[in-house]
Motif scaffolding. Structure first.
Motif, PDB file in Angstrom:
ATOM      1  N   VAL A  18      -9.064 -11.334  -0.008  1.00  0.00           N
ATOM      2  CA  VAL A  18      -7.799 -11.315   0.988  1.00  0.00           C
ATOM      3  C   VAL A  18      -8.604  -9.935   1.945  1.00  0.00           C
ATOM      4  O   VAL A  18      -9.019  -9.173   1.275  1.00  0.00           O
ATOM      5  CB  VAL A  18      -6.531 -11.436   0.271  1.00  0.00           C
ATOM      6  N   GLU A  19      -9.157 -10.233   2.806  1.00  0.00           N
ATOM      7  CA  GLU A  19      -8.676  -9.599   3.868  1.00  0.00           C
ATOM      8  C   GLU A  19      -7.680  -8.497   4.788  1.00  0.00           C
ATOM      9  O   GLU A  19      -7.479  -8.958   5.427  1.00  0.00           O
ATOM     10  CB  GLU A  19      -9.437  -9.560   5.014  1.00  0.00           C
ATOM     11  N   VAL A  20      -7.937  -7.251   4.049  1.00  0.00           N
ATOM     12  CA  VAL A  20      -6.642  -6.331   5.369  1.00  0.00           C
ATOM     13  C   VAL A  20      -7.438  -4.994   6.138  1.00  0.00           C
ATOM     14  O   VAL A  20      -8.270  -4.642   5.204  1.00  0.00           O
ATOM     15  CB  VAL A  20      -5.802  -6.496   3.970  1.00  0.00           C
ATOM     16  N   GLY A  21      -7.260  -5.282   6.857  1.00  0.00           N
ATOM     17  CA  GLY A  21      -7.754  -3.537   7.775  1.00  0.00           C
ATOM     18  C   GLY A  21      -9.058  -4.152   8.033  1.00  0.00           C
ATOM     19  O   GLY A  21      -9.610  -3.009   7.991  1.00  0.00           O
ATOM     20  N   GLY A  22     -10.288  -4.784   8.381  1.00  0.00           N
ATOM     21  CA  GLY A  22     -11.138  -4.887   7.611  1.00  0.00           C
ATOM     22  C   GLY A  22     -11.739  -4.871   6.932  1.00  0.00           C
ATOM     23  O   GLY A  22     -12.916  -5.076   6.475  1.00  0.00           O
ATOM     24  N   TYR A  23     -11.057  -4.990   5.523  1.00  0.00           N
ATOM     25  CA  TYR A  23     -11.866  -4.318   4.344  1.00  0.00           C
ATOM     26  C   TYR A  23     -11.499  -5.812   3.070  1.00  0.00           C
ATOM     27  O   TYR A  23     -10.044  -6.257   3.177  1.00  0.00           O
ATOM     28  CB  TYR A  23     -11.637  -3.071   3.532  1.00  0.00           C
ATOM     29  N   ALA A  73       0.761   1.376  -5.404  1.00  0.00           N
ATOM     30  CA  ALA A  73       1.906   1.265  -4.978  1.00  0.00           C
ATOM     31  C   ALA A  73       1.835   1.102  -3.802  1.00  0.00           C
ATOM     32  O   ALA A  73       2.635   2.480  -2.824  1.00  0.00           O
ATOM     33  CB  ALA A  73       2.983   3.169  -5.409  1.00  0.00           C
ATOM     34  N   PRO A  74       1.889   0.301  -3.115  1.00  0.00           N
ATOM     35  CA  PRO A  74       0.955  -0.266  -1.956  1.00  0.00           C
ATOM     36  C   PRO A  74       3.266  -0.667  -1.057  1.00  0.00           C
ATOM     37  O   PRO A  74       3.635  -1.479  -1.439  1.00  0.00           O
ATOM     38  CB  PRO A  74       0.837  -1.583  -1.700  1.00  0.00           C
ATOM     39  N   GLN A  75       3.066   0.032   0.255  1.00  0.00           N
ATOM     40  CA  GLN A  75       4.060  -0.916   1.082  1.00  0.00           C
ATOM     41  C   GLN A  75       3.935  -1.920   1.178  1.00  0.00           C
ATOM     42  O   GLN A  75       3.164  -2.601   1.101  1.00  0.00           O
ATOM     43  CB  GLN A  75       3.845   0.536   2.722  1.00  0.00           C
ATOM     44  N   ALA A  76       4.342  -2.602   2.495  1.00  0.00           N
ATOM     45  CA  ALA A  76       4.365  -3.938   2.978  1.00  0.00           C
ATOM     46  C   ALA A  76       3.264  -3.774   3.360  1.00  0.00           C
ATOM     47  O   ALA A  76       2.925  -5.223   2.789  1.00  0.00           O
ATOM     48  CB  ALA A  76       5.456  -3.716   3.474  1.00  0.00           C
ATOM     49  N   LYS A  77       3.316  -3.727   3.867  1.00  0.00           N
ATOM     50  CA  LYS A  77       1.322  -3.735   4.622  1.00  0.00           C
ATOM     51  C   LYS A  77       0.136  -4.378   3.963  1.00  0.00           C
ATOM     52  O   LYS A  77      -0.099  -5.416   4.055  1.00  0.00           O
ATOM     53  CB  LYS A  77       0.698  -3.019   5.805  1.00  0.00           C
ATOM     54  N   MET A  78       0.987  -3.643   2.674  1.00  0.00           N
ATOM     55  CA  MET A  78      -0.644  -3.905   2.139  1.00  0.00           C
ATOM     56  C   MET A  78      -0.424  -4.466   0.751  1.00  0.00           C
ATOM     57  O   MET A  78      -1.431  -4.441  -0.670  1.00  0.00           O
ATOM     58  CB  MET A  78      -1.265  -1.978   1.334  1.00  0.00           C
ATOM     59  N   HIS A  83      -2.857  -4.297  -6.503  1.00  0.00           N
ATOM     60  CA  HIS A  83      -3.910  -3.768  -7.340  1.00  0.00           C
ATOM     61  C   HIS A  83      -5.115  -4.061  -7.982  1.00  0.00           C
ATOM     62  O   HIS A  83      -6.066  -4.083  -8.951  1.00  0.00           O
ATOM     63  CB  HIS A  83      -3.080  -4.123  -8.552  1.00  0.00           C
ATOM     64  N   TRP A  84      -5.989  -5.060  -6.096  1.00  0.00           N
ATOM     65  CA  TRP A  84      -6.186  -5.307  -6.407  1.00  0.00           C
ATOM     66  C   TRP A  84      -7.652  -4.529  -5.666  1.00  0.00           C
ATOM     67  O   TRP A  84      -7.483  -3.121  -5.357  1.00  0.00           O
ATOM     68  CB  TRP A  84      -6.577  -6.924  -4.816  1.00  0.00           C
ATOM     69  N   ILE A  85      -9.209  -4.989  -5.409  1.00  0.00           N
ATOM     70  CA  ILE A  85      -9.644  -3.493  -5.726  1.00  0.00           C
ATOM     71  C   ILE A  85     -10.960  -4.371  -4.413  1.00  0.00           C
ATOM     72  O   ILE A  85     -11.011  -5.433  -3.939  1.00  0.00           O
ATOM     73  CB  ILE A  85     -10.706  -3.766  -6.736  1.00  0.00           C
ATOM     74  N   GLY A  86     -11.261  -2.966  -3.437  1.00  0.00           N
ATOM     75  CA  GLY A  86     -11.665  -3.050  -2.440  1.00  0.00           C
ATOM     76  C   GLY A  86     -12.915  -2.286  -2.839  1.00  0.00           C
ATOM     77  O   GLY A  86     -13.138  -1.486  -3.620  1.00  0.00           O
ATOM     78  N   PHE A  87     -14.426  -2.739  -2.021  1.00  0.00           N
ATOM     79  CA  PHE A  87     -15.303  -1.540  -2.206  1.00  0.00           C
ATOM     80  C   PHE A  87     -15.720  -1.093  -0.384  1.00  0.00           C
ATOM     81  O   PHE A  87     -15.513  -1.905  -0.029  1.00  0.00           O
ATOM     82  CB  PHE A  87     -16.887  -3.320  -2.907  1.00  0.00           C
ATOM     83  N   TRP A  88     -17.120  -0.098  -0.565  1.00  0.00           N
ATOM     84  CA  TRP A  88     -17.653  -0.090   0.933  1.00  0.00           C
ATOM     85  C   TRP A  88     -18.583   0.878   0.529  1.00  0.00           C
ATOM     86  O   TRP A  88     -18.981   1.051  -0.230  1.00  0.00           O
ATOM     87  CB  TRP A  88     -16.497   0.113   1.521  1.00  0.00           C
TER      88      TRP A  88
END
Length: 94
Positions: A18-23, A73-78, A83-88
């Motif tokens: 899933v892409e959210v906020g460019g990540y 503990a994501p709010q609605a937007k996230m 608990h998914w993992i993003g990388f950079w």
């Protein structure tokens, strides 16, 4: 199929990213969690409204500091990446 690689090793691979906020975020069960080590939270991390946890990518003595993260503990937007993992940075995602 989306892959996250680091120094030639596949860290994550999934058809369900899933892409959210460019990540791009990977479901936790598609990530090699044995290559991630949670880092102590900094004061700035504690300010994150989504409960961020950063991870070092580690293989033996080789590390990429804070190159992965998860919202615990994501709010609605996230919420879609709870608990998914993003990388950079040193991790190549494509």
């Amino acid at each position: 199929m989306t892959k996250a690689t680091w120094r030639g090793k596949t860290i994550a691979e999934s058809d369900s990213t899933v892409e959210v906020g460019g990540y791009i975020y990977f479901p936790r069960d598609t990530v090699r969690m044995d290559l991630l080590k949670s880092t102590p939270k900094t004061p700035r991390d504690l300010e994150c409204p989504h409960g961020v946890q950063f991870y070092d990518v580690v293989d033996g003595d080789t590390k990429s500091l804070r190159a992965a993260w998860s919202y615990e503990a994501p709010q609605a937007k996230m919420q879609p990446v709870d608990h998914w993992i993003g990388f950079w940075e040193d991790v190549d995602v494509r």
